[in-house]
Design an enzyme around this catalytic site. Structure first.
Site, mmCIF file in Angstrom:
data_model
loop_
_atom_site.group_PDB
_atom_site.id
_atom_site.type_symbol
_atom_site.label_atom_id
_atom_site.label_comp_id
_atom_site.label_asym_id
_atom_site.label_seq_id
_atom_site.Cartn_x
_atom_site.Cartn_y
_atom_site.Cartn_z
ATOM 1 N N ALA A 152 -10.656 -6.476 -7.077
ATOM 2 C CA ALA A 152 -10.078 -7.352 -5.647
ATOM 3 C C ALA A 152 -8.908 -7.510 -5.504
ATOM 4 O O ALA A 152 -8.078 -7.560 -6.592
ATOM 5 C CB ALA A 152 -10.884 -8.502 -6.023
ATOM 6 N N ASP A 153 -8.309 -7.255 -4.297
ATOM 7 C CA ASP A 153 -7.027 -7.547 -4.250
ATOM 8 C C ASP A 153 -6.848 -9.251 -3.975
ATOM 9 O O ASP A 153 -5.709 -9.599 -4.443
ATOM 10 C CB ASP A 153 -6.608 -7.020 -2.690
ATOM 11 C CG ASP A 153 -6.574 -5.550 -2.601
ATOM 12 O OD1 ASP A 153 -6.433 -4.906 -3.774
ATOM 13 O OD2 ASP A 153 -6.293 -5.168 -1.621
ATOM 14 N N GLY A 154 -7.859 -9.812 -3.778
ATOM 15 C CA GLY A 154 -7.902 -11.276 -3.596
ATOM 16 C C GLY A 154 -9.138 -11.899 -3.811
ATOM 17 O O GLY A 154 -10.155 -11.275 -3.291
ATOM 18 N N TYR B 262 0.943 -1.201 -0.160
ATOM 19 C CA TYR B 262 0.094 0.019 -0.066
ATOM 20 C C TYR B 262 0.885 1.180 -0.037
ATOM 21 O O TYR B 262 0.209 2.161 -0.418
ATOM 22 C CB TYR B 262 -0.922 0.102 1.141
ATOM 23 C CG TYR B 262 -2.281 -1.118 1.231
ATOM 24 C CD1 TYR B 262 -3.099 -0.729 0.166
ATOM 25 C CD2 TYR B 262 -2.092 -2.151 1.378
ATOM 26 C CE1 TYR B 262 -4.229 -1.356 -0.073
ATOM 27 C CE2 TYR B 262 -3.297 -3.106 1.215
ATOM 28 C CZ TYR B 262 -4.183 -2.771 0.409
ATOM 29 O OH TYR B 262 -5.302 -3.570 0.318
ATOM 30 N N ILE C 210 -11.471 -10.200 -1.051
ATOM 31 C CA ILE C 210 -10.647 -9.189 -0.257
ATOM 32 C C ILE C 210 -10.471 -7.911 -0.851
ATOM 33 O O ILE C 210 -9.655 -8.175 -2.049
ATOM 34 C CB ILE C 210 -9.635 -9.743 0.352
ATOM 35 C CG1 ILE C 210 -9.899 -11.151 1.263
ATOM 36 C CG2 ILE C 210 -8.657 -8.898 1.299
ATOM 37 C CD1 ILE C 210 -8.490 -11.679 1.712
#
Length: 394
Positions: free
Chosen positions: A289-291, A49, A299
């Site tokens: 989505a990050d995952g 981040y 997530i």
């Protein structure tokens, strides 16, 4: 549309002789000035981040040409660097997978996981191993080094794991001499990199049947794959408007609204707390989505969960755009059942030391609040994700 394979759609477009639009460089907006001269210092900020906001959005439809050009540039630069070293009499610099990864990350159009895949392919190319066992051990160490670079990045870990399974799981390697086996390994590595690179474009094409004229779409945060979906819709001359959340505290929604304005797409910027107030005007929600986890949930950036809750209560579909290299073997049971990813938060005023600040960067949205997932594997319902994960990791 979701019953068609991605390769069918690409082949159909080529057979129909559809011209490919030129690549466009999206210049990011300058980050807003802080209201406070000395923002609160938050320790242990995730590296993912810290650097993500600095990435620009470069999106292209000509994925194969750019992938080949990137490989060519890398080879040319390697030859040039070697020549300079030899001329100056200096010994060549030892290969470092982290340095290679960081070099690929400088290309803003590459996702972090794709940069890791490119770096791992370079490990094979530069390896001096003499046996397959030595090469696989070298690859495993390089993969572990990349995953430890930022343990909070879900896509980075998933991309490395999928690379190892895709590249090394082939029985044909046992029956060949080492040089041909290494060449096969490198060929599979580069193919996996190209598949990952083109994923964004495939997702954009698969989603077009769900965006209709006159619709209003709510988006949250800055997602390059969501931007590509909306850009493709605009290029197809569809008439729609966007409600874009501000995306506090890093204000990624401001970046997305700026890029959409360049496409002449009507955009309305919302403060994050105005989602429920504006939801009755919305026809659908689109998020990245990050995952993507085994349950079929996602997530993603903090605030996605509450947006999905509001959308569900008002019967609005929630669509997720995510590449298959973000499919992770995780099964969070609640919001706290995840590796924390922290980010700095500036409230614009000094915060007393006795006041605790929530610095988590993402939340978990359970599958019951999602309608469909647009992936390069096809358009999936959340319940199908676990089956796809099994196929990916076999």
């Amino acid at each position: 549309m979701w019953y068609r394979s991605a390769s069918f759609i690409l082949d159909q477009q080529q057979n129909d002789g559809v011209a490919k639009p030129e690549s466009r460089l999206l210049s990011p907006t300058a980050p807003p000035l802080s209201m406070a001269e000395t923002p609160q210092q938050i320790p242990k900020i995730s590296a993912y981040y810290q650097t993500r906001a600095a990435h620009h959005g470069v999106v292209t439809s000509d994925w194969l040409a750019q992938a080949q050009a990137a490989v060519g540039r890398q080879a040319d630069e390697a030859v040039s660097d070697d020549s300079l070293s030899l001329k100056s009499g200096e010994s060549p610099k030892a290969f470092s997978v982290i340095d290679e990864f960081n070099n690929w990350r400088k290309q803003p159009e590459l996702a972090e996981a794709v940069a890791a895949i490119r770096a791992l392919a370079s490990v094979i190319r530069s390896s001096e191993a003499n046996t397959m066992m030595e090469l696989e051990i070298e690859l495993k160490k390089a993969s572990d080094s990349l995953k430890s670079w930022d343990t909070t990045s879900i896509s980075l870990t998933a991309g490395c794991d999928l690379f190892m399974r895709y590249v090394t799981r082939t029985s044909a390697l046992e029956y060949e001499d080492f040089n041909s086996a290494k060449s096969r390994l490198l060929e599979r590595a580069e193919k996996f990199g190209e598949i990952s690179y083109k994923a964004r474009r495939i997702i954009a094409m698969l989603s077009q049947d769900f965006i209709f004229d006159g619709c209003t779409i709510l988006v949250h945060g800055f997602s390059r794959v969501v931007l590509e979906v909306l850009r493709t819709a605009a290029q197809n001359r569809k008439l729609f408007r966007i409600f874009c959340t501000e995306g506090r505290p890093d204000r990624t929604g401001l970046r997305l609204s700026n890029e959409l304005a360049k496409l002449d797409v009507p955009v309305k910027l919302l403060i994050d707390s105005a989602v429920a107030y504006s939801m009755d005007e919305v026809d659908m929600v689109f998020v990245g989505a990050d995952g993507v986890v085994e349950s079929g949930g996602i997530i993603n950036m903090m605030g996605t969960y509450q947006i999905a809750l509001v959308a569900k209560s008002m019967s609005k579909p929630v669509y997720v755009a995510a590449e298959s290299y973000k499919f992770a073997r995780l099964y969070p049971l609640d919001q706290k059942d995840m590796v924390p990813a922290l980010r700095p938060i500036d409230f614009g005023v000094p915060i007393p030391s006795k006041v605790e600040v929530e610095t988590s960067a993402r939340d978990y949205t359970p599958p019951q609040y999602l309608t469909l997932l647009f992936t390069d594997l096809g358009v999936l319902t959340p319940s199908v994700v676990s089956d796809e994960l099994i196929q990916l990791y076999l």
